[in-house]
Scaffold this active site. Structure first.
Site, PDB file in Angstrom:
ATOM      1  CG  ASP A 250      58.861  87.739 -34.959  1.00  0.00           C
ATOM      2  OD1 ASP A 250      60.116  87.799 -35.061  1.00  0.00           O
ATOM      3  OD2 ASP A 250      58.098  88.303 -35.775  1.00  0.00           O
TER       4      ASP A 250
HETATM    5  C1  NOJ Z   1      61.319  89.950 -36.741  1.00  0.00           C
HETATM    6  C2  NOJ Z   1      60.547  89.480 -37.928  1.00  0.00           C
HETATM    7  O1  NOJ Z   1      59.166  89.680 -37.714  1.00  0.00           O
HETATM    8  C3  NOJ Z   1      60.789  88.017 -38.259  1.00  0.00           C
HETATM    9  O2  NOJ Z   1      60.180  87.721 -39.481  1.00  0.00           O
HETATM   10  C4  NOJ Z   1      62.250  87.716 -38.329  1.00  0.00           C
HETATM   11  O3  NOJ Z   1      62.447  86.352 -38.603  1.00  0.00           O
HETATM   12  C5  NOJ Z   1      62.924  88.118 -37.017  1.00  0.00           C
HETATM   13  N1  NOJ Z   1      62.708  89.540 -36.768  1.00  0.00           N
HETATM   14  C6  NOJ Z   1      64.422  87.846 -37.021  1.00  0.00           C
HETATM   15  O4  NOJ Z   1      65.056  88.752 -37.853  1.00  0.00           O
END
Ligand code: NOJ
Length: 736
Positions: A250
């Protein structure tokens, strides 16, 4: 099935045939390509180019030795984010509430088609974590249900839909990211059996569906960050489940160069911190250095690059893939204007999904509406935000009608049909007089309600991702009460109108007791997060052009404490409830919910008859070669259960027949019943049809911690078939 769906499905299954997923061939091609790459290029294709360093939310470095692009990774749980025009589909939780495998597949295919048209290689969805054990968890609505079986089927259908269009799907967030508070520091301490039977279950379906990538989450599990957790990544995901794709972090969930590499992480995103100056904080050159000094083996980097390349070949992205058609950072509010319009006729699918996800909770006969002489439409949730549906970036406000939550799981509404817009159109066709009060003030609400035959009052409850706080809610919901004094608003309206209908737009369960205590509340319509076609879908159901057919993908309790779970303030959640979340907990503790998991009314009625159980399975552990998802035998057919369903009412309707299994005592401390099958069928009045639930070995196995295997216990199993988790129409047993 609806005609428009046939078209979408025919198109998507053709695409699937064209791109039969074949990991072996993909790996052959990837190995040949890998041999041509130098060390910097290998590190480059597993490292993000920094936050905002390319047109997409995630971008990798393009090598020069092979014709492989800078990968474009874009959020997309309900449609591509930071770009317009796109379709704003109903949220995952509404897609789950349809319980319709074909619609789930079609939604995935449409998201995939839009992504491909935009040049997105990797669609950052669907979501199985959070699973939703905490009813107020901020991001539950991005996923499909807190039941692992329903979530797993929805993951599989969505992934097959997306990947059938040639786009890489990402199962996220792996794992234990069940709350937004302290998500980047806290530890979810989950016992092995609970991990397997609840939280891992839908990821198994994702891997079985050949998902290209899995995203490790922000939190720690059992005190180790998920993105450097050897047990979760190397042992469970890659060895036990035999996952052939790649694991990405993530955004900023990586905390080390060496430990993450050696624990099984394959790609770092976005390659830098969000703050300035940006650089490759952990990988890129640092990864090469770690290999040079012997702390990460060369074979590990080769494996990372191989996995990333193999996924690209798997989806056929090496042939004629479109270039990226937008720049996410063109406008800080709206993202980028796409050079192409990829929306096609997806608005029809968005409407079908939205209306088939509506759950009718209560109806004392007022619905469907039949050209009433007058209607009062009440509440700020009845109208679109006057400043525009996209006025708050990442939908981080609760102004006007709620049609998606907030955070990275959102996209731009191309338009939003508000409830009042659609009702007014129908009312003018019917000659109905409409009075409105579109604030949440109780005085004007009561006056409007007093002047009409029927009052429809709109309330909502919102949540989202932790990086935005809305009305004091830091992602997770502070309470399960409706926002904006929704209870008071309903009381005021019901005090003035004998036929009050309540429409709820919500990210998850709300406590309805105050509302149900009003004798004049004659109907409750649960519309969830319907996306761009909100008003049209609602009118379809309110006026009966279709019968409601959604069923709750979670339990609605009488009070919040009844759930026995909730997000925690501190740095540790020990998951003391174990396997007993949602209906498993209510059944186990003998607590009466207000509306149980799987519940939903129709304008017609259904009878169940001729239950037939034809199951044969040997006891003991699943064995066999590891295929994507786990040991081969786990997915073997063990027979089927069938039941006849007839429409005994006066209108056409769809029923979601559900199958639950009760395990014998040989499987210790197992929930009284667990969903293991569902089928949705449409029946005309008087029509009767047989529904079949196929069962696999997995459906009757539990995770034996001692044996470290899925084991079929011995004894009597009970098969329950019914219209909800508590409206069981018939049951039978089989013995192992
Ligand atoms: C953080 C989020 O938890 C995730 O779901 C997302 O894909 C990423 N940011 C990128 O925006």
């Amino acid at each position: 099935m609806h005609t428009l769906l046939w078209t979408a499905l025919a198109a998507s299954s053709l695409a699937q045939q064209a791109a039969a997923l074949d990991w072996a061939t993909a790996y052959d091609k990837a190995e040949a390509a890998l041999a041509l790459l130098n060390q910097t290029e290998k590190a480059g294709i597993v490292t993000g180019v920094t936050w905002e360093g390319g047109p997409c939310v995630g971008n990798t470095y393009a090598p020069t030795s092979i014709p492989y692009p800078s990968l474009c990774l874009q959020d997309s749980p309900l449609g591509p984010r930071f770009v317009y025009p796109v379709t704003a589909f109903p949220a995952g939780i509404n897609a789950g509430a349809t319980w319709d495998k074909q619609l789930l597949r079609a939604r995935g295919a449409a998201i995939g088609a839009e992504s491909k048209g935009l040049g997105i290689h990797v669609s950052l969805g669907p979501v199985a974590g959070p699973l939703g054990k905490n009813p107020g968890g901020g991001r539950n609505w991005e996923g499909f249900s807190n039941d692992p079986f329903l979530s797993g089927v929805a993951m599989s259908e969505t992934i097959q839909g997306i990947q059938g269009e040639g786009v890489q799907a990402v199962a996220k967030h792996y794992i234990g990211n069940e709350q937004e508070h302290n998500r980047e520091t806290m530890s979810s301490n989950i016992d092995d059996r609970t991990l397997h039977e609840l939280y891992l279950w839908p990821f198994v379906d994702a891997v079985k569906a050949d998902v290209a990538s899995v995203m490790c989450s922000y939190n720690k599990v059992n005190e180790t960050w998920t993105c450097e957790n050897d047990e979760l990544l190397n042992q469970i995901m890659k060895t036990e489940l035999g996952f052939p794709g790649y694991i990405m972090s993530d955004w900023n969930a990586q905390h080390s160069t060496v430990a993450s590499a050696n624990s099984g992480l394959d790609m770092t995103m976005p390659g830098s911190d969000f703050s300035e100056p940006r650089g490759n904080i952990f990988w890129g050159d640092y990864l090469i250095e770690a290999i040079n000094n012997g702390s990460v083996p060369q074979t590990r980097l080769d494996d990372m690059a191989l996995r990333v390349l193999a996924a690209w070949y798997l989806l056929g992205q090496d042939e004629g893939y479109p270039a990226v058609q937008f720049n996410s950072w063109e406008s800080s509010d709206h993202g980028g204007h796409a050079a192409v319009d990829v929306t096609g006729d997806h608005s029809k699918l968005a409407r079908t999904l939205a209306r088939d996800s509506i759950v009718l909770l209560k109806n004392d006969g007022v619905l469907p509406l039949a050209s009433p002489a007058s209607l009062a439409i009440i509440g700020s949730d009845a109208i679109v935000n006057p400043a525009g549906p996209n006025n708050c970036s990442d939908r981080g406000c609760d102004v006007g009608t709620l049609a998606m939550g907030w955070g990275s799981g959102t996209d731009q509404f191309p338009y939003l049909i508000g409830p009042l817009d659609a009702i007014q159109e129908q009312a003018s066709a019917d000659g109905t007089r409409v009075v409105t009060s579109t604030t949440d003030e109780t005085g004007p609400a009561a006056s409007a309600a007093a002047g009409a035959d029927i009052a429809i009052v709109f309330i909502n409850s919102d949540s989202g991702e932790a990086f935005i706080t809305v009305e004091g809610n830091e992602g997770d919901r502070n309470t399960l009460d409706p926002w904006h004094n929704g209870n008071g608003l309903v009381q005021a309206v019901a005090g003035a109108n004998k036929k009050t209908i309540v429409v709820v737009h919500s990210v998850g369960p709300i406590i309805l007791e105050t509302i149900l205590a009003q004798p004049n509340v004659v109907a409750i319509v649960w519309a969830g997060l319907p996306g761009q076609e909100s008003g049209n879908a609602l009118v379809d159901v309110l006026y009966g052009s279709v019968s409601p057919s959604g069923k709750l993908p979670y339990t609605i309790a009488k009070k919040e404490a009844d759930y026995g779970t909730g997000w925690v303030m501190g740095e540790i959640d020990d998951y003391p409830e174990g396997l007993f979340i949602d209906y498993r907990h209510f059944d186990h503790e003998g607590i009466q919910p207000r509306y149980e998991f799987g519940y939903g009314l129709s304008y017609t009625t259904f009878d169940y008859s001729y239950l037939h159980v034809d199951v044969s399975v040997s006891p003991g552990p699943a064995t066999g070669l590891t295929v994507p998802g786990g040991p081969e035998d786990l997915f073997d057919s063990i027979g089927e259960v069938s039941v006849s369903i007839s429409n005994t009412g006066n209108v056409t309707g769809q029923e979601v027949a559900q199958l639950y299994i009760g395990f014998p005592a040989d499987a210790p401390s197992t929930p009284p019943k667990q969903l293991r099958g569902f089928e949705k069928i449409q029946l005309t009045p008087g029509q009767e049809e047989e529904v079949t639930f196929p069962l696999t070995r997995r459906d009757v196995s539990y995770w034996d911690v001692g044996a470290q295997a899925w084991v079929v216990p011995q004894g009597d199993f009970t098969v329950y078939v019914g219209a909800s988790s508590r409206d069981i129409r018939d049951y039978d047993t089989f013995t192992v």
